[in-house]
Design a protein around this motif. Structure first.
Motif, PDB file in Angstrom:
ATOM      1  N   PRO A   6       0.830  -1.202   0.000  1.00  0.00           N
ATOM      2  CA  PRO A   6       0.000   0.000   0.000  1.00  0.00           C
ATOM      3  C   PRO A   6       0.869   1.258   0.000  1.00  0.00           C
ATOM      4  O   PRO A   6       2.020   1.238   0.432  1.00  0.00           O
ATOM      5  CB  PRO A   6      -0.794  -0.119   1.302  1.00  0.00           C
ATOM      6  N   ARG A   7       0.291   2.363  -0.491  1.00  0.00           N
ATOM      7  CA  ARG A   7       1.010   3.639  -0.534  1.00  0.00           C
ATOM      8  C   ARG A   7       0.478   4.652   0.476  1.00  0.00           C
ATOM      9  O   ARG A   7       1.005   5.758   0.577  1.00  0.00           O
ATOM     10  CB  ARG A   7       0.925   4.244  -1.942  1.00  0.00           C
ATOM     11  N   SER A   8      -0.544   4.283   1.237  1.00  0.00           N
ATOM     12  CA  SER A   8      -1.105   5.169   2.248  1.00  0.00           C
ATOM     13  C   SER A   8      -1.648   4.329   3.392  1.00  0.00           C
ATOM     14  O   SER A   8      -1.862   3.117   3.248  1.00  0.00           O
ATOM     15  CB  SER A   8      -2.227   6.026   1.663  1.00  0.00           C
ATOM     16  N   LEU A   9      -1.895   4.965   4.524  1.00  0.00           N
ATOM     17  CA  LEU A   9      -2.424   4.233   5.670  1.00  0.00           C
ATOM     18  C   LEU A   9      -3.818   3.706   5.392  1.00  0.00           C
ATOM     19  O   LEU A   9      -4.142   2.567   5.762  1.00  0.00           O
ATOM     20  CB  LEU A   9      -2.439   5.134   6.909  1.00  0.00           C
ATOM     21  N   SER A  10      -4.646   4.496   4.734  1.00  0.00           N
ATOM     22  CA  SER A  10      -6.004   4.032   4.440  1.00  0.00           C
ATOM     23  C   SER A  10      -5.976   2.800   3.533  1.00  0.00           C
ATOM     24  O   SER A  10      -6.751   1.853   3.731  1.00  0.00           O
ATOM     25  CB  SER A  10      -6.818   5.147   3.790  1.00  0.00           C
ATOM     26  N   GLU A  11      -5.063   2.801   2.574  1.00  0.00           N
ATOM     27  CA  GLU A  11      -4.934   1.626   1.691  1.00  0.00           C
ATOM     28  C   GLU A  11      -4.396   0.434   2.474  1.00  0.00           C
ATOM     29  O   GLU A  11      -4.836  -0.710   2.270  1.00  0.00           O
ATOM     30  CB  GLU A  11      -4.006   1.951   0.521  1.00  0.00           C
ATOM     31  N   ALA A  12      -3.475   0.681   3.392  1.00  0.00           N
ATOM     32  CA  ALA A  12      -2.920  -0.404   4.199  1.00  0.00           C
ATOM     33  C   ALA A  12      -3.990  -1.039   5.073  1.00  0.00           C
ATOM     34  O   ALA A  12      -4.056  -2.272   5.196  1.00  0.00           O
ATOM     35  CB  ALA A  12      -1.788   0.126   5.080  1.00  0.00           C
ATOM     36  N   LEU A  13      -4.858  -0.218   5.655  1.00  0.00           N
ATOM     37  CA  LEU A  13      -5.917  -0.749   6.513  1.00  0.00           C
ATOM     38  C   LEU A  13      -6.947  -1.531   5.698  1.00  0.00           C
ATOM     39  O   LEU A  13      -7.467  -2.555   6.151  1.00  0.00           O
ATOM     40  CB  LEU A  13      -6.602   0.386   7.263  1.00  0.00           C
ATOM     41  N   ALA A  14      -7.219  -1.055   4.483  1.00  0.00           N
ATOM     42  CA  ALA A  14      -8.148  -1.780   3.607  1.00  0.00           C
ATOM     43  C   ALA A  14      -7.573  -3.146   3.226  1.00  0.00           C
ATOM     44  O   ALA A  14      -8.290  -4.159   3.233  1.00  0.00           O
ATOM     45  CB  ALA A  14      -8.448  -0.949   2.362  1.00  0.00           C
ATOM     46  N   LEU A  15      -6.285  -3.188   2.917  1.00  0.00           N
ATOM     47  CA  LEU A  15      -5.646  -4.462   2.583  1.00  0.00           C
ATOM     48  C   LEU A  15      -5.570  -5.380   3.800  1.00  0.00           C
ATOM     49  O   LEU A  15      -5.718  -6.599   3.669  1.00  0.00           O
ATOM     50  CB  LEU A  15      -4.241  -4.213   2.029  1.00  0.00           C
ATOM     51  N   ARG A  16      -5.363  -4.790   4.962  1.00  0.00           N
ATOM     52  CA  ARG A  16      -5.305  -5.591   6.190  1.00  0.00           C
ATOM     53  C   ARG A  16      -6.640  -6.294   6.438  1.00  0.00           C
ATOM     54  O   ARG A  16      -6.669  -7.468   6.824  1.00  0.00           O
ATOM     55  CB  ARG A  16      -4.949  -4.681   7.379  1.00  0.00           C
ATOM     56  N   GLU A  17      -7.740  -5.571   6.216  1.00  0.00           N
ATOM     57  CA  GLU A  17      -9.055  -6.179   6.412  1.00  0.00           C
ATOM     58  C   GLU A  17      -9.351  -7.214   5.332  1.00  0.00           C
ATOM     59  O   GLU A  17      -9.912  -8.281   5.623  1.00  0.00           O
ATOM     60  CB  GLU A  17     -10.135  -5.102   6.417  1.00  0.00           C
ATOM     61  N   ALA A  18      -8.967  -6.924   4.097  1.00  0.00           N
ATOM     62  CA  ALA A  18      -9.254  -7.841   2.998  1.00  0.00           C
ATOM     63  C   ALA A  18      -8.356  -9.079   3.018  1.00  0.00           C
ATOM     64  O   ALA A  18      -8.741 -10.139   2.511  1.00  0.00           O
ATOM     65  CB  ALA A  18      -9.095  -7.117   1.660  1.00  0.00           C
ATOM     66  N   HIS A  19      -7.168  -8.956   3.613  1.00  0.00           N
ATOM     67  CA  HIS A  19      -6.206 -10.069   3.624  1.00  0.00           C
ATOM     68  C   HIS A  19      -5.662 -10.277   5.035  1.00  0.00           C
ATOM     69  O   HIS A  19      -4.477 -10.022   5.314  1.00  0.00           O
ATOM     70  CB  HIS A  19      -5.051  -9.779   2.655  1.00  0.00           C
ATOM     71  N   PRO A  20      -6.481 -10.741   5.962  1.00  0.00           N
ATOM     72  CA  PRO A  20      -6.004 -10.932   7.345  1.00  0.00           C
ATOM     73  C   PRO A  20      -4.893 -11.962   7.460  1.00  0.00           C
ATOM     74  O   PRO A  20      -4.177 -11.991   8.467  1.00  0.00           O
ATOM     75  CB  PRO A  20      -7.269 -11.390   8.084  1.00  0.00           C
ATOM     76  N   GLU A  21      -4.724 -12.796   6.429  1.00  0.00           N
ATOM     77  CA  GLU A  21      -3.654 -13.797   6.457  1.00  0.00           C
ATOM     78  C   GLU A  21      -2.295 -13.191   6.127  1.00  0.00           C
ATOM     79  O   GLU A  21      -1.243 -13.828   6.340  1.00  0.00           O
ATOM     80  CB  GLU A  21      -3.969 -14.916   5.466  1.00  0.00           C
ATOM     81  N   ALA A  22      -2.269 -11.968   5.609  1.00  0.00           N
ATOM     82  CA  ALA A  22      -1.010 -11.325   5.220  1.00  0.00           C
ATOM     83  C   ALA A  22      -0.249 -10.860   6.458  1.00  0.00           C
ATOM     84  O   ALA A  22      -0.822 -10.265   7.370  1.00  0.00           O
ATOM     85  CB  ALA A  22      -1.288 -10.140   4.303  1.00  0.00           C
ATOM     86  N   LEU A  23       1.031 -11.131   6.495  1.00  0.00           N
ATOM     87  CA  LEU A  23       1.873 -10.766   7.631  1.00  0.00           C
ATOM     88  C   LEU A  23       2.467  -9.383   7.406  1.00  0.00           C
ATOM     89  O   LEU A  23       3.193  -9.162   6.436  1.00  0.00           O
ATOM     90  CB  LEU A  23       2.995 -11.793   7.786  1.00  0.00           C
TER      91      LEU A  23
END
Length: 260
Positions: A6-23
């Protein structure tokens, strides 16, 4: 293995929710060790290196907000070192210059190792971990955030975004015992502050953080009290008996330094 960047915090949080398996990974000084030794094999990595918001720090109404991506090198010099001397001392003991330039305070908390060098000074300072998801932000005291050996209270959709810490206003220090002076995991470590009360927290001597407090007038008995609160184990780096003894000695030396 997929790498999500991600390039921003909002994008990072969206990816975190969509991919909880990602470390999540930023400095990578702990994560890459696990990958290289095949101790962890996540389906994906959430690369936070491009999220500039995580690398910011600033004073607030009640102290400082230190972004999770702030490195040890940034903490050990400049304004943060002046405000938080014990945390700066702990940061100087971490690994090599390369590790200090890459390793982050947020990553140390996420790893939640009993030997994490930044954890004792954060506990003594009453620091709170800022945990953020798309649904909001909460603040958790460090002593409650670390729930066990390499376990923390972070929810599957949350990221550590910052640490909130208030200057103690009194003398404080950090001490560490290891088989050598550099590039070493602590056999045991200790942070002490001597403001309105005596406060101490140790590393590598309990599965989760322990804060020990006492009135300033109890300085003579405080080292024994701190050692008694430890629950160390025997391992390849040291025996439980040695760790308990070392913590008492470190507390005595830390008090001599802080109360001089």
């Amino acid at each position: 293995m997929d790498v999500l960047t991600p390039r921003s915090l909002s994008e990072a949080l969206a990816l975190r929710e969509a991919h909880p398996e990602a470390l999540p990974i930023q400095g990578g000084t702990d994560v890459m060790v696990g990958l290289n030794f095949d101790r962890a094999r996540p389906a994906a990595l959430l690369n936070l290196n491009e999220v500039a918001e995580l690398r910011e720090w600033a004073p607030t109404a009640d102290g400082y907000r230190i972004g999770a991506g702030v490195t040890y090198a940034e903490v050990m010099s400049g304004p943060l070192a002046a405000e938080f001397p014990a945390l700066a001392e702990a940061s100087r003991t971490v690994g090599s210059p390369q590790i200090r330039n890459r390793g982050t305070i947020g990553g140390n908390l996420a790893t939640a190792s009993p030997a994490g060098d930044s954890i004792p000074p954060l506990v003594v300072g009453g620091a709170e971990v800022e945990c953020t998801s798309l649904h909001g932000t909460r603040r958790v005291p460090v002593a409650e955030f670390v729930t066990g050996v390499k376990r923390n209270a972070l929810a599957a959709d949350e990221l550590i975004t910052a640490i909130h810490l208030r200057p103690s206003g009194g003398p404080e220090t950090f001490l560490k015992v290891g088989p050598r002076n550099a590039m070493v995991i602590a056999v045991c470590s200790l942070a002490v502050s001597a403001g309105d009360e005596l406060r101490a927290a140790f590393g590598s001597a309990a599965p989760r953080p322990v804060l020990v407090t006492a009135p300033r007038g109890d300085a003579a008995s405080f080292p024994a009290k701190v050692a008694a609160a430890a629950t160390p184990i025997d391992d390849v780096r040291g025996s439980a008996a040695y760790r308990r003894h070392a913590i008492e000695v470190l507390t005595r030396r830390a008090l001599e330094r802080c109360l001089a």
